[in-house]
Design an enzyme around this catalytic site. Structure first.
Site, PDB file in Angstrom:
ATOM      1  N   HIS A 121     -13.289 -52.895  26.998  1.00 10.34           N
ATOM      2  CA  HIS A 121     -14.519 -52.927  27.803  1.00 10.34           C
ATOM      3  C   HIS A 121     -15.669 -52.600  26.841  1.00 10.34           C
ATOM      4  O   HIS A 121     -15.496 -51.862  25.886  1.00 10.34           O
ATOM      5  CB  HIS A 121     -14.397 -51.874  28.905  1.00 10.34           C
ATOM      6  CG  HIS A 121     -15.535 -51.828  29.867  1.00 10.34           C
ATOM      7  ND1 HIS A 121     -16.726 -51.195  29.588  1.00 10.34           N
ATOM      8  CD2 HIS A 121     -15.672 -52.323  31.111  1.00 10.34           C
ATOM      9  CE1 HIS A 121     -17.538 -51.304  30.632  1.00 10.34           C
ATOM     10  NE2 HIS A 121     -16.917 -51.983  31.562  1.00 10.34           N
ATOM     11  N   ASP A 198      -9.073 -44.854  26.447  1.00 11.45           N
ATOM     12  CA  ASP A 198      -9.943 -45.204  27.571  1.00 11.45           C
ATOM     13  C   ASP A 198      -9.046 -45.299  28.800  1.00 11.45           C
ATOM     14  O   ASP A 198      -8.292 -46.271  28.939  1.00 11.45           O
ATOM     15  CB  ASP A 198     -10.634 -46.537  27.260  1.00 11.45           C
ATOM     16  CG  ASP A 198     -11.384 -47.107  28.455  1.00 11.45           C
ATOM     17  OD1 ASP A 198     -12.099 -48.102  28.274  1.00 11.45           O
ATOM     18  OD2 ASP A 198     -11.255 -46.563  29.565  1.00 11.45           O
ATOM     19  N   GLN A 201      -8.988 -47.345  33.727  1.00 10.97           N
ATOM     20  CA  GLN A 201      -8.133 -48.137  34.611  1.00 10.97           C
ATOM     21  C   GLN A 201      -6.712 -47.603  34.710  1.00 10.97           C
ATOM     22  O   GLN A 201      -5.875 -48.203  35.386  1.00 10.97           O
ATOM     23  CB  GLN A 201      -8.089 -49.607  34.108  1.00 10.97           C
ATOM     24  CG  GLN A 201      -9.430 -50.310  34.125  1.00 10.97           C
ATOM     25  CD  GLN A 201      -9.966 -50.604  35.535  1.00 10.97           C
ATOM     26  OE1 GLN A 201      -9.269 -50.426  36.530  1.00 10.97           O
ATOM     27  NE2 GLN A 201     -11.206 -51.032  35.614  1.00 10.97           N
ATOM     28  N   LYS A 224     -13.417 -44.524  40.018  1.00 15.64           N
ATOM     29  CA  LYS A 224     -12.308 -45.488  40.073  1.00 15.64           C
ATOM     30  C   LYS A 224     -11.062 -44.893  40.712  1.00 15.64           C
ATOM     31  O   LYS A 224     -10.095 -45.608  40.971  1.00 15.64           O
ATOM     32  CB  LYS A 224     -12.011 -45.991  38.669  1.00 15.64           C
ATOM     33  CG  LYS A 224     -13.173 -46.776  38.056  1.00 15.64           C
ATOM     34  CD  LYS A 224     -12.723 -47.582  36.883  1.00 15.64           C
ATOM     35  CE  LYS A 224     -13.884 -48.120  36.113  1.00 15.64           C
ATOM     36  NZ  LYS A 224     -14.472 -49.316  36.739  1.00 15.64           N
ATOM     37  N   CYS A 364     -17.548 -57.112  31.504  1.00 12.70           N
ATOM     38  CA  CYS A 364     -17.964 -56.316  30.324  1.00 12.70           C
ATOM     39  C   CYS A 364     -16.938 -56.436  29.197  1.00 12.70           C
ATOM     40  O   CYS A 364     -16.611 -55.452  28.524  1.00 12.70           O
ATOM     41  CB  CYS A 364     -18.195 -54.856  30.688  1.00 12.70           C
ATOM     42  SG  CYS A 364     -19.507 -54.602  31.848  1.00 12.70           S
TER      43      CYS A 364
HETATM   44  C1  LIG Z   1     -11.336 -50.250  30.845  1.00  4.77           C
HETATM   45  C2  LIG Z   1     -12.703 -49.745  31.223  1.00  4.77           C
HETATM   46  N1  LIG Z   1     -13.342 -48.889  30.388  1.00  4.77           N
HETATM   47  C3  LIG Z   1     -14.559 -48.397  30.682  1.00  4.77           C
HETATM   48  C4  LIG Z   1     -15.202 -48.757  31.853  1.00  4.77           C
HETATM   49  C5  LIG Z   1     -16.570 -48.147  32.143  1.00  4.77           C
HETATM   50  O1  LIG Z   1     -16.413 -47.272  33.236  1.00  4.77           O
HETATM   51  P1  LIG Z   1     -17.737 -46.637  33.895  1.00  4.77           P
HETATM   52  O2  LIG Z   1     -18.378 -45.803  32.821  1.00  4.77           O
HETATM   53  O3  LIG Z   1     -17.233 -45.817  35.049  1.00  4.77           O
HETATM   54  O4  LIG Z   1     -18.582 -47.799  34.313  1.00  4.77           O
HETATM   55  C6  LIG Z   1     -14.584 -49.645  32.742  1.00  4.77           C
HETATM   56  C7  LIG Z   1     -15.307 -50.076  33.989  1.00  4.77           C
HETATM   57  N2  LIG Z   1     -14.875 -51.346  34.440  1.00  4.77           N
HETATM   58  C8  LIG Z   1     -15.497 -52.077  35.369  1.00  4.77           C
HETATM   59  C9  LIG Z   1     -16.623 -51.796  36.049  1.00  4.77           C
HETATM   60  O5  LIG Z   1     -16.830 -52.870  36.905  1.00  4.77           O
HETATM   61  N3  LIG Z   1     -15.848 -53.809  36.745  1.00  4.77           N
HETATM   62  C10 LIG Z   1     -14.994 -53.328  35.794  1.00  4.77           C
HETATM   63  O6  LIG Z   1     -13.983 -53.882  35.372  1.00  4.77           O
HETATM   64  C11 LIG Z   1     -13.311 -50.131  32.434  1.00  4.77           C
HETATM   65  O7  LIG Z   1     -12.660 -50.963  33.273  1.00  4.77           O
END
Ligand SMILES: Cc1ncc(COP(=O)(O)O)c(CNc2co[nH]c2=O)c1O
Length: 410
Positions: A121, A198, A201, A224, A364
């Site tokens: 990401h 990371d 997910q 999440k 992303c």
């Molecule tokens: C693997 C992964 N890493 C980092 C992030 C960033 O997380 P945040 O800081 O809470 O935004 C996401 C968010 N992924 C997604 C956000 O919207 N669709 C997605 O797949 C992610 O899926």
């Protein structure tokens, strides 16, 4: 796990969207929230809202206890050694940037190597890319397989004595692949490298044990995993966090402030400058209680059944091409796909007209889209409140969209 009893805990699932019952298949973007989390937020703001750590009054003590109790819950949830290793942040992006700012930019130099994959990401790619540009370190990529898996022999080959930092997603938000981070950490440590995971997910879906994985850092997003937005976690081994200088200065994080020099509070508070997201942390604590009541093993089993069913049903539609491993056991709860001659955004629009919410776009992960040779994809992601009936509705909607858009070839 009685799925209906769980679904009844999520008020939003009673929504009608465009005249249809909501079929929410976008939990990888953000999960829905149970009454227990909503109530925890209401209770805090209604009964004991106060700032934390310095109050000399009852509300302040109640708020402080709840905030630090939430931290203890996170520690247990990921099996960290102590609460000092749990830093509250805004979320995964903020956690990864904190490591980039306070570890990689401070300790890496010209000639060192940073290793990631092109499945990352953007929030687990750009911080290291920019840190490499700033420090003179070299950013390198572990090769990936066509199905989105990673071969350990490729990791062995990619990590050298020059590798000082590895960062990898535990679960790909596009391919759905669950990566062998424990084995990758062992390889990294054999070469003296530090590894960051990371877990955006994976934390919502898999039982995590940072001591077993032996990762040095882990980034988590509360939103999440049925928690509120704006709260997340950076886990770090205490010995590493102790070496790191904070980069957000102000209240809460200081010990002694003179005119020209200051000293910092002990861990974890030195990294929590300013008034924290108190309600968010309390809500995250309630989210952890909720997930643990269901059981992460049950969650994994449920999602495995859903992904198996989704792969089976989507594979029957000849216009659908699926990305990621064919084996459900190698995947977490999401399936990314494309439909021939139908743009993912058009697909998502047609599905939305039937109350079905999926995600469309590059997620992303622009470097990964280029590697897949597509501009964007469609993604259906599942969580504890989804059912096979939701997948049936998705399949029915896909077939409708295909008949609507593929009139030329019919
Ligand atoms: C693997 C992964 N890493 C980092 C992030 C960033 O997380 P945040 O800081 O809470 O935004 C996401 C968010 N992924 C997604 C956000 O919207 N669709 C997605 O797949 C992610 O899926």
């Amino acid at each position: 796990m009685n799925i209906q009893e769980i679904r009844d805990q999520f008020p939003i699932l009673k929504q009608q969207v465009n005249g249809h019952p909501l079929v929410y298949l976008d939990s990888s973007a953000t999960s829905q929230k149970p009454y227990a989390v909503i109530e925890a937020l209401r209770d805090y703001y209604t009964n004991y809202n106060s700032n934390v750590h310095r109050g000399a009054h009852t509300l302040g003590s109640l708020a402080t206890d709840a905030y630090e109790n939430a931290r203890d819950k996170v520690k247990s949830f990921i099996h960290a050694r102590e609460s000092a290793e749990i830093v509250f942040t805004r979320g995964t992006t903020a956690s990864l940037n904190l490591v980039a700012q306070c570890y990689v930019r401070e300790f890496l130099k010209e000639g060192d190597e940073i290793l990631i994959t092109l499945m990352e990401h953007h929030s687990n790619l750009i911080p290291w890319q920019q840190a490499a540009n700033k420090t003179g370190a070299t950013l390198r990529y572990i090769p990936i397989q066509p199905d989105g898996t990673i071969r350990l022999e490729d990791v062995e080959e990619a990590i050298t004595s020059k590798t000082k930092f590895v960062s990898i997603t535990h679960v790909s938000n596009v391919m759905g692949t669950i990566h062998p981070v424990k084995q990758i950490a062992a390889i990294a440590h054999r070469h003296g490298a530090v590894i960051c995971v990371d877990a955006a997910q994976s934390a919502p879906h898999l039982q995590l044990d940072v001591q077993d994985l032996d990762c040095d850092f882990m980034a988590i997003s509360g939103h999440k995993m049925v928690g509120p937005t704006g709260i997340g976690v950076l886990y770090g081994k205490k010995a590493l966090l102790e070496q790191m200088t904070p980069y957000e200065y102000g209240g809460e994080m200081i010990d002694h402030v003179d005119l020209y020099e200051s000293t910092w509070k002990e861990l974890p508070w030195k990294f929590e400058g300013g008034t924290p997201n108190i309600a968010g942390a309390i809500g995250l604590g309630a989210a952890i209680d909720f997930l643990q009541q269901i059981g992460l093993t049950n969650i994994r089993q449920h999602e495995n059944q859903l992904v198996s069913y989704a792969l089976e049903q989507l594979s029957l539609i000849e216009e659908v091409s699926i990305y990621g491993p064919k084996q459900p056991e190698l995947r977490s709860g999401l399936v990314t796909f494309n439909v021939s001659d139908v743009h993912p955004h058009d697909l998502a629009t047609v599905l939305d007209s039937e109350g079905i919410a999926i995600r469309a776009g590059h997620h992303c992960c622009q470097p990964l889209m280029r590697w897949l040779n597509v501009s964007s994809t469609a993604r259906a992601s599942f969580y504890i409140y989804n059912t096979e009936e939701d997948i049936d509705a998705l399949v029915k909607g896909l077939k409708r969209a295909i008949s609507y858009f593929n009139y030329v070839s019919q």
